[in-house]
Enzyme design. Sequence first.
Site, PDB file in Angstrom:
ATOM      1  CD  GLU A  64      -7.500  -4.998   6.429  1.00 44.24           C
ATOM      2  OE1 GLU A  64      -7.363  -6.018   7.121  1.00 44.24           O
ATOM      3  OE2 GLU A  64      -7.709  -5.046   5.203  1.00 44.24           O
ATOM      4  CB  CYS A  95       1.652  -8.826   5.721  1.00 46.76           C
ATOM      5  SG  CYS A  95       0.235  -9.913   5.959  1.00 46.76           S
ATOM      6  CG  HIS A 188       3.545  -9.691  10.005  1.00 52.05           C
ATOM      7  ND1 HIS A 188       3.272  -8.409  10.423  1.00 52.05           N
ATOM      8  CD2 HIS A 188       2.431 -10.112   9.376  1.00 52.05           C
ATOM      9  CE1 HIS A 188       2.041  -8.076  10.080  1.00 52.05           C
ATOM     10  NE2 HIS A 188       1.502  -9.101   9.450  1.00 52.05           N
ATOM     11  CD  GLU A 190       6.515  -7.025  11.227  1.00 54.78           C
ATOM     12  OE1 GLU A 190       6.956  -7.625  10.232  1.00 54.78           O
ATOM     13  OE2 GLU A 190       5.305  -6.934  11.489  1.00 54.78           O
TER      14      GLU A 190
HETATM   15  N1  GLN Z   1      -5.263  -9.296   5.311  1.00 52.19           N
HETATM   16  C1  GLN Z   1      -4.634  -8.012   5.489  1.00 52.19           C
HETATM   17  C2  GLN Z   1      -4.962  -7.081   4.340  1.00 52.19           C
HETATM   18  O1  GLN Z   1      -5.705  -7.390   3.490  1.00 52.19           O
HETATM   19  C3  GLN Z   1      -3.138  -8.158   5.606  1.00 52.19           C
HETATM   20  C4  GLN Z   1      -2.797  -8.830   6.902  1.00 52.19           C
HETATM   21  C5  GLN Z   1      -1.482  -8.420   7.457  1.00 52.19           C
HETATM   22  O2  GLN Z   1      -0.849  -7.465   7.034  1.00 52.19           O
HETATM   23  N2  GLN Z   1      -1.069  -9.123   8.497  1.00 52.19           N
HETATM   24  O3  GLN Z   1      -4.476  -6.002   4.295  1.00 52.19           O
END
Ligand code: GLN
Length: 208
Positions: A64, A95, A188, A190
Amino acid sequence: MPIEVGDDAPATSGFADLTVGVLALQGAFALHQQRLQALGVEAPLVRTPNDLENLDAIVLPGGESTTMSNLLATSGLFDVLGQRLADGLPVFGTCAGMILCAAEVRDGRSDQRGFDLMDISVTRNGYGRQLESFEADVEVTGLAKPFHALFIRAPFVTRVGDGVEILAELDGSAVLLRQQGCTVAAFHPELTNDTRLHRIFIDSFSAR
Ligand code: GLN
């Protein structure tokens, strides 16, 4: 040189002299560490400024980005890591890690900070509610076979600057990109045991 390594590729030990840290404040850091270790790389977890010493590169994992931004500030890492990155420490942002590397973030929190390493614009959670999470096989430059990619509330790339190389697209949108020492993935890499993208990242800064 095309990389032919597949899902079932044996672990290699060719990178034993490399140390690639994994930012471990929050999110999906543990499997990144495993993938790097499977390639024979030293992969210490990074939680404090001292942990940045002796790194050849760093992974910013998914999770996040708003939380990571806060924790980067409270841990004292933001400024020190930001300086190392600005000085050219190679980075693989996946991500949320991609969001931390992007020059422009839409639908972020107003106090969210990033490292401004890649000239792209991304929209957080930009694939929409119905597609919170999905899987797709993506063709990647340099890979003989597609990579099975898992997208989880993934950032959507809306703009790619001139200096940015697109390594993979999905339905016309960039999902894997590189600008100098910075490589980012919207997904992702990984989460499967396929280490080919970690290998591509390592190859981008280690001449061998
Ligand atoms: N939506 C997340 C963010 O804003 C990212 C999601 C993720 O890393 N799987 O950080």
